[in-house]
Scaffold this active site. Structure first.
Site, mmCIF file in Angstrom:
data_model
loop_
_atom_site.group_PDB
_atom_site.id
_atom_site.type_symbol
_atom_site.label_atom_id
_atom_site.label_comp_id
_atom_site.label_asym_id
_atom_site.label_seq_id
_atom_site.Cartn_x
_atom_site.Cartn_y
_atom_site.Cartn_z
ATOM 1 N N GLY A 13 3.228 -8.069 6.509
ATOM 2 C CA GLY A 13 2.442 -8.499 5.349
ATOM 3 C C GLY A 13 2.646 -9.967 5.057
ATOM 4 O O GLY A 13 2.713 -10.383 3.895
ATOM 5 N N ALA A 14 2.712 -10.781 6.125
ATOM 6 C CA ALA A 14 3.116 -12.182 5.976
ATOM 7 C C ALA A 14 1.959 -13.129 5.670
ATOM 8 O O ALA A 14 2.170 -14.334 5.560
ATOM 9 C CB ALA A 14 3.827 -12.651 7.243
ATOM 10 N N GLY A 17 1.174 -13.938 -0.510
ATOM 11 C CA GLY A 17 2.148 -13.447 -1.485
ATOM 12 C C GLY A 17 3.596 -13.600 -1.064
ATOM 13 O O GLY A 17 4.007 -14.634 -0.519
ATOM 14 N N ARG A 38 -2.534 -7.854 8.629
ATOM 15 C CA ARG A 38 -3.884 -7.460 9.046
ATOM 16 C C ARG A 38 -4.801 -8.669 9.194
ATOM 17 O O ARG A 38 -5.700 -8.675 10.027
ATOM 18 C CB ARG A 38 -4.480 -6.472 8.041
ATOM 19 N N VAL A 65 0.271 -1.673 9.434
ATOM 20 C CA VAL A 65 1.460 -0.815 9.516
ATOM 21 C C VAL A 65 1.127 0.660 9.337
ATOM 22 O O VAL A 65 1.934 1.531 9.678
ATOM 23 C CB VAL A 65 2.549 -1.239 8.496
ATOM 24 N N ASN A 91 7.833 -6.069 4.171
ATOM 25 C CA ASN A 91 7.159 -6.546 2.962
ATOM 26 C C ASN A 91 5.783 -5.919 2.766
ATOM 27 O O ASN A 91 5.302 -5.841 1.631
ATOM 28 C CB ASN A 91 7.025 -8.076 3.033
ATOM 29 N N TYR A 157 1.952 5.188 -7.108
ATOM 30 C CA TYR A 157 2.577 3.916 -6.707
ATOM 31 C C TYR A 157 4.067 3.953 -6.998
ATOM 32 O O TYR A 157 4.886 3.592 -6.139
ATOM 33 C CB TYR A 157 1.924 2.735 -7.419
ATOM 34 N N LEU A 189 7.551 -8.195 -12.427
ATOM 35 C CA LEU A 189 6.221 -8.813 -12.480
ATOM 36 C C LEU A 189 6.200 -10.105 -11.659
ATOM 37 O O LEU A 189 6.865 -11.076 -11.996
ATOM 38 C CB LEU A 189 5.858 -9.099 -13.937
ATOM 39 N N GLU A 193 -1.516 -11.569 -5.166
ATOM 40 C CA GLU A 193 -2.795 -10.859 -5.083
ATOM 41 C C GLU A 193 -2.632 -9.376 -5.426
ATOM 42 O O GLU A 193 -3.607 -8.615 -5.353
ATOM 43 C CB GLU A 193 -3.372 -10.989 -3.670
#
Length: 257
Positions: A13-14, A17, A38, A65, A91, A157, A189, A193
């Protein structure tokens, strides 16, 4: 700070964020950055920037993933110089929707479970055996305050992030007797995105999540990840819950009137 120069760091997920911030934070340390996500074009832009700024060696590849076959084939097909992964930053993750459980979207549930739990497991299962064999490695899982405290309409979640916390604890127990370390970094928090994704692109609703307060930044979390990775080999930071000063619980956020 212990040197991690020339170690191979894989960040999932690089492309944005916290993942992109982790790449930025590791780059000056002389590591070899293995970046997966992705959105390949974003990854390539980031890699080009980091190579130019820090002279860091990078290798990027597209990875979803959620796809077990893709995870296994992509990671097993890495060039030899990239195959011995020293630090894994799990991540990749997301939230979808904010609904009462009995009104929730099953498609949203499946996307969260497939990404946050199964995706993390697929990547971990593929990489950790090599760490054990080489007697070196560190797995850093990005969790959430949602894994500690459930909040209204967060049901699935929160359940997925509670699973990440339990998996991190279980993995550390299973690795007892090896030098492989496991850390869980659980943010509160953070302005990324995340909310845009949760609300399916409803930008105004996403902005309201961070309005009139001072959230964490992705860079704040990246600093913590690098801290975990650069402790002496006998030190394992097992779990860190990181909140902005303006937050004291999952739903307790101070906002300026």
């Amino acid at each position: 700070m212990v040197s991690i120069q020339n170690q191979v760091v894989l960040i999932t997920g690089a492309s944005s964020g916290i993942g992109a911030a982790c790449a930025q934070a590791f780059a000056p340390l002389g590591v070899k950055l293995l970046l997966a996500a992705r959105r390949l074009s974003r990854l390539q832009t980031l890699a080009t920037q980091l190579e130019a700024e820090f002279g860091v060696h990078t290798h990027t590849f597209q990875l979803d993933v959620r796809d077990r076959t893709q995870v296994e084939s992509q990671l097993q097909a890495l060039p030899p110089e990239w195959s011995a992964i020293d630090i894994l930053v799990n991540n990749a993750g997301l939230s979808r929707g904010l609904d009462k459980l009995y009104e929730g979207s099953i498609q949203d549930w499946e996307e969260m479970i497939d990404t946050n739990i199964k995706g993390l497991l697929y990547v971990t299962r593929t990489i950790v055996p090599g760490m054990v064999q080489r007697q070196q490695g560190h797995v850093i899982n990005i969790g959430s305050i949602a894994g500690h405290q459930t909040y209204p309409k967060g049901n699935v979640y929160c359940g997925s992030k509670a699973a990440v916390r339990a998996i991190s604890e279980g993995l550390k127990q299973d690795l007892l007797g090896t030098p492989v370390r496991v850390s869980a970094v659980d943010p509160g928090l953070v302005e990324t995105e995340f909310s845009d994704v949760r609300f399916h692109g409803d930008t105004e609703r996403a902005k309201a999540v961070y309005a009139d307060t001072v959230p964490l930044t992705p860079e704040d979390i990246a600093d913590v990840v690098v801290f975990c990775a650069t402790r002496p080999p006998h030190v394992n930071i097992s779990e860190l819950l990181v909140l902005p000063t303006a937050q004291s619980g999952a739903t307790l956020v101070h906002r300026q009137p």
